[in-house]
Design a protein around this motif. Structure first.
Motif, PDB file in Angstrom:
ATOM      1  N   TYR A  16     -40.865  46.130  28.479  1.00 27.29           N
ATOM      2  CA  TYR A  16     -41.133  45.320  27.282  1.00 27.29           C
ATOM      3  C   TYR A  16     -39.949  45.381  26.320  1.00 27.29           C
ATOM      4  O   TYR A  16     -39.444  44.355  25.865  1.00 27.29           O
ATOM      5  N   LYS A  40     -50.487  43.959  29.009  1.00 26.03           N
ATOM      6  CA  LYS A  40     -51.041  44.024  27.647  1.00 26.03           C
ATOM      7  C   LYS A  40     -50.050  43.489  26.606  1.00 26.03           C
ATOM      8  O   LYS A  40     -50.415  43.288  25.457  1.00 26.03           O
ATOM      9  N   TYR A  41     -48.786  43.298  26.999  1.00 27.95           N
ATOM     10  CA  TYR A  41     -47.794  42.722  26.077  1.00 27.95           C
ATOM     11  C   TYR A  41     -47.768  41.206  26.279  1.00 27.95           C
ATOM     12  O   TYR A  41     -47.422  40.724  27.356  1.00 27.95           O
ATOM     13  N   ASP A  42     -48.109  40.462  25.211  1.00 28.51           N
ATOM     14  CA  ASP A  42     -48.189  39.003  25.337  1.00 28.51           C
ATOM     15  C   ASP A  42     -46.833  38.358  25.615  1.00 28.51           C
ATOM     16  O   ASP A  42     -46.772  37.249  26.137  1.00 28.51           O
ATOM     17  N   GLU A  43     -45.750  39.066  25.282  1.00 35.08           N
ATOM     18  CA  GLU A  43     -44.411  38.483  25.474  1.00 35.08           C
ATOM     19  C   GLU A  43     -44.009  38.431  26.946  1.00 35.08           C
ATOM     20  O   GLU A  43     -43.034  37.779  27.310  1.00 35.08           O
ATOM     21  N   TYR A  45     -44.886  37.507  30.907  1.00 37.33           N
ATOM     22  CA  TYR A  45     -45.794  36.870  31.867  1.00 37.33           C
ATOM     23  C   TYR A  45     -46.007  37.850  33.021  1.00 37.33           C
ATOM     24  O   TYR A  45     -45.043  38.280  33.666  1.00 37.33           O
ATOM     25  N   LYS A 458     -55.153  39.062  33.500  1.00 39.04           N
ATOM     26  CA  LYS A 458     -55.691  39.224  32.152  1.00 39.04           C
ATOM     27  C   LYS A 458     -57.191  38.967  32.104  1.00 39.04           C
ATOM     28  O   LYS A 458     -57.809  39.013  31.039  1.00 39.04           O
ATOM     29  N   ASP A 460     -58.567  36.093  32.794  1.00 37.95           N
ATOM     30  CA  ASP A 460     -58.822  34.687  32.485  1.00 37.95           C
ATOM     31  C   ASP A 460     -59.053  33.914  33.784  1.00 37.95           C
ATOM     32  O   ASP A 460     -58.533  34.289  34.836  1.00 37.95           O
TER      33      ASP A 460
END
Lengths: 581, 190
Positions: A16, A40-43, A45, A458, A460
């Motif tokens: 990250y 867990k880091y949105d930055e 993919y 994630k 989804d």
């Protein structure tokens, strides 16, 4: 902030902070949490790929596009990804590429204990090896700098003890690395012979430059000791064991980069001590290099290549004092891992046992089907091998084997590398029976989604591969689904498909009993008046069922009411809560 | 300070991860260097599991070896006996008296040994055995055995109760906080 972090989580943090943008991995103990934590880091993919080869090629694609990328896997996963690995060494990178590989000395959760360091040497790639979480974080960041500076993928090697230990780290901020736009470069990225021939000298030259870098790199450091009678070269968790028992007594050369290895630094260190000792887990990898340099040393003649080292192992060999502890005189019964209460695999393996099938197995929780009393698995080799091997087995033995042999493979393992074996059955036509144990998750590694579950990393909604449609599209006419909690249906399906005159696929479908969304029924109970103590219910190896004082007994804290034991009882002694009323 | 060693042992799935998380948090807040080593993968499926917690001025090895543990905290009696060789000479065992039959006992291939507490004492270990399952149920959930054990362990440490409680607050979701504080008190004062 000063905090405790799992080694794998620290690597994720390092990815990250280094500005990694794309991660594609396949889960495998002890590597899984790198990717889970990174997700867990949105930055970043992040994704679970169907297998390690796909993951590495996805990471390569992201690098080609100019982004920093990562793929993570266990040691045996690197075998699957070895094909792209060796040629990515030739192409080099655009955006930095880091490949995380986690070895499992001691085989806590693996089928072998191969030493991944050989891949670094064979593929001519640099490999960093952290010795705690702080180094995990720092080395992940350093790996990207090396990757872009030397135009190379960088291997980051973990092991069970570093991956699954928490130690103190200081976290930093994420950087955004300079943009590296994609540029068409056929000579660098199209590895046909004419181009690859010109890249090979570059690879050799790169190793020479990296070896030069290793001579002065801070991560290959000499720690001074008072007593120069002995000097120890070590890395990773072995370094921690050495420090634990020796402290500052002997000089230590602590290697953070295990390939390429320096020449002068090692020779100088060896010259400064009377006796040189290399302490490393698994193979004598550093030792081999030292011997090539003409050094004499103590290594694998002293520390075995099997299993893990420990502070006691190091102390013993160095002749330092250590305690042994006291055991009880009597034998403590083993507690091997078992299929959980309510595990959907249990009913199916019971059926295979009763039908005296020859079962070729695969990698996953269901490998426990080999354990007594189910004892219904006779081969486990590697991911996907059940489907490929049954074809060879049946071709070798013909109709007689075809009528009693099955392959069993989990949903995730089938997606990983079972499909190609199935294609071989469809194409070269063996009358094989393949059972896909679809528990709708990747179980063994701790519940990761896969292409058949309909969800991404994630959680989804994502694309969902229809197993029945896939098998039919490959040319299988006989594809049927059974509920493994229904023993009669399982028995019928196995008998009919083994008897059928063409290849077939049975999908044994029920979600893993540990999944949060699975609703459990109330525990069963035993009517002691009806129980004759025949022990039929003991044939399924359920940890919730035991015999006490000649009668079956259900442990209500463990039973999830699956009802498989109830179907085995001829005397109706098991009662579900519903029927009691 | 010399490195101190705590082992948390039990059966896969019993909740030792929360206990080690709590200890890690507590000891880090006390200013120690800390290492916590866990087990993942296959042995989590009902097998024998162990977590190592080490703290001191500078901790190197992530694991604890035979004869090194100052404390063995056990969720299950047989597991306490299994890991006994790891206890230091003057080490302390804190164990729940719960018994979970392993598969060889269930199938009748082996016997669950009797009087394990007495046998461990006879082998020279200090043993504090407690029905943690009953206390956890009294606190409100059988799942709180881990915090009952931590309460009992806290009894042997010179660390303020308030520090333990704030570590619990840091690792337990708010909706389970009161339950876990009750479980901690029941273990500590038992």
């Amino acid at each position: 902030m000063r905090q405790l972090m799992l080694g794998n989580a620290a690597v994720a943090r390092g990815l990250y902070e280094a500005g990694c943008c794309v991660i594609s991995s396949y889960p495998g103990t002890p590597s899984t949490e790198i990717t889970e934590e990174a997700a867990k880091y949105d930055e970043i993919y992040c994704e679970w790929a169907p297998n390690e080869k796909v993951a590495m090629e996805a990471a390569f694609g992201a690098s080609l596009a100019g982004k920093r990328s990562f793929c993570g896997m266990k040691h045996v996963g690197l075998n699957v990804a070895a094909d792209p690995l060796f040629t990515m060494s030739y192409t080099g990178v655009n955006g930095g590429v880091v490949i995380g590989v986690a070895d499992d000395a001691g085989m806590h959760s693996s089928q072998n204990e191969q030493d991944s360091r050989h891949y670094a040497r064979a593929a001519k790639l640099p490999m960093l090896e952290p010795a705690d979480s702080a180094e995990g974080l720092a080395f992940a960041k350093l790996a990207y700098e090396l990757s872009e500076q030397f135009d190379t993928p960088v291997l980051l090697k973990m092991c069970t003890r570093i991956a699954h230990s928490q130690s103190v780290v200081e976290t930093g901020e994420r950087i955004e690395p300079p943009a590296k736009p994609y540029e068409k470069n056929i000579a660098k990225y199209v590895m046909m012979p004419g181009n690859a021939i010109r890249r090979h000298p570059f690879v050799e030259e790169r190793t020479r430059k990296l070896r030069e870098w290793a001579e002065t790199a801070e991560i290959n450091r000499v720690e001074h000791g008072e007593d120069h009678k002995l000097g120890i070269i070590t890395s990773s968790t072995s370094y921690q064991y050495v420090k634990e028992v020796c402290g500052d007594r002997f000089p230590i050369l602590k290697l953070g980069m295990v390939w390429p290895l320096p020449v002068q630094k090692i020779k100088d260190f060896a010259a400064s001590v009377s006796l040189l000792c290399v302490v490393e887990e698994l193979d004598g990898f550093i030792e081999t290099w030292c011997r090539e340099l003409g050094l004499s040393l103590v290594g694998k003649d002293c520390f075995p290549p099997e299993g893990e080292l420990s502070q006691t192992a190091v102390a013993e060999k160095l002749g330092l004092p250590h305690d042994k502890g006291a055991a009880l005189a009597e034998t403590i019964p083993n507690r091997p891992p078992v299929m959980c209460p309510g595990c959907p695999h249990r009913g199916l393996f019971y059926t295979l046992n009763r039908n005296k099938c020859t079962v070729l197995g695969d990698i996953g929780c269901y490998t426990l089907g080999a354990v007594a009393p189910l004892a219904a698995m006779e081969m486990t080799l590697c991911m996907g091998a059940s489907v490929s091997a049954i074809h060879g087995f049946n071709k070798a033995l013909g109709a007689e084997a075809e009528g009693r042999t099955v392959a069993v493979i989990g949903d995730s393992t089938f997606m990983h590398s079972g499909m190609t074996g199935l294609a071989n059955i469809a194409y070269n036509q063996s009358n094989s029976t393949v059972i896909i144990l679809d528990n709708s998750i990747t179980g063994m590694t701790g519940h990761q989604q896969n292409p058949t579950t309909g969800y991404n990393i994630k959680g989804d909604p994502a694309g969902k591969i229809d197993l029945e449609a896939l098998c039919r599209a490959m040319g299988f006419h006989r594809v049927r689904v059974v509920d493994p909690y229904d023993l009669e249906a399982c028995d019928r399906a196995v008998k009919e498909e083994l008897a059928a005159a063409e290849p077939s696929v049975i999908i044994s479908r029920r979600p893993c009993a540990l999944l949060k969304y699975v609703k459990h029924k109330p525990p069963l109970s035993v009517d002691p008046d009806k129980c004759k103590g025949c022990k039929s219910c003991m044939r399924i190896g359920c940890p919730a069922v035991s015999i006490k004082d000649g009668k079956a007994r259900i442990d209500a804290t463990q039973c999830v009411g699956c009802g498989v034991c109830e179907q085995l009882c001829k005397f109706g002694a098991f009662q579900s809560a519903g029927k009691e009323a | 300070m010399e490195t101190k060693n705590i082992m948390i042992v039990g059966v896969g799935g019993q909740g030792s991860l929360l206990a080690s998380k709590l200890l890690g948090r507590l000891l880090l807040d006390q200013g120690y260097d800390v290492k916590v080593s866990e087990v993942h993968g296959m042995s989590q499926r009902g097998g024998s599991v162990v977590t190592y917690v080490r703290y001191g001025d500078r901790v190197y090895s992530p694991v604890i070896d035979k004869g090194e543990a100052d404390f063995i905290v056990s969720f299950e009696l047989l597991e306490a006996a299994r890991w006994l060789p790891y206890l230091k000479k003057d080490g302390q065992i804190v164990t729940s008296t719960q018994q979970i039959d392993p598969m060889p006992v269930i199938t009748g291939a082996a016997q669950y040994p009797e009087n394990l507490v007495e046998k461990m004492k006879a082998a020279g270990a200090k043993v504090d055995a407690l029905d943690c399952l009953a206390l956890a149920e009294q606190a409100g959930s059988s799942k709180a055995v881990n915090i009952v054990l931590m309460g009992r362990l806290s009894h042997y440490f010179g660390i303020d109760e308030a520090r333990w409680l704030s570590a619990i607050e840091a690792v337990v979701p708010p909706r389970f906080l009161e339950l876990n504080k009750r479980a901690f008190a029941l273990g500590r004062n038992a």
